[in-house]
Design a protein around this motif. Sequence first.
Motif: not given
Length: 235
Positions: A146-154
């Motif tokens: 979930a954190e990686i998804a948030r860091l995507s900025g998309n």
Amino acid sequence: MTGAAAPARSRIARPVPLRESVQAAILEMIVSRELRPGQHLVENELASLLGVSRQPVREALQALKNDGWVELRPGHGAFVHAPTAEEADQLLSVRRLLEAESAANAARNADRAGVARLRDIYQRGVEALARDDVEAVIGCNAELHAEIARLSGNKVLVELASTVAQRVRWLHTPVARSRGNQSWAEHEALIDAIAAGDAERAGKLMAEHTEHTRISYLAEDAASDEVDEPQRVIG
């Protein structure tokens, strides 16, 4: 304030309806596999377990049926939905596409604080693995992705990833222990790629990581040749 609507800030937030609270509780038991796929869900036993009447349980089971988590069989009752191999394959294949894109974008956009959060989650996951705390391992795995998804900025990717996250956690649970050290070694390499800003490598590593989980789940499912009799909630 006669004749005028009260300002929004003065309105009292309504409590969550009981049916929704019961639904959330049953769903969490399903996702965590406290209630197993194919398990018979007996209304009065669930009601006793949750400390509520049968009515909100009945309403919650209907809502969960509409969302694909529960099957209602006329004359037999309610059962936890058991995912087919095809269903799991499709979900985990879509997850691979979404999360590979998320990881590539995270490598382009993550700052030091974001990478530090990933490393903190990773450390907690490794520690949970060392003490064989499967529930904590699963939680850390979900938190990391979930954190990686948030860091995507998309924002669209975040929304899509969160839509499938619960079902992914549901499917990940049976293979969390067997994937174990290998899965967290893959996480470490992925975090390193994101920290280095290597979008191509991060996307490739995430695609491989999620593909390994997909293959492990399908292999586990195929190897399970036991036929479980319908189980009751308690006992």
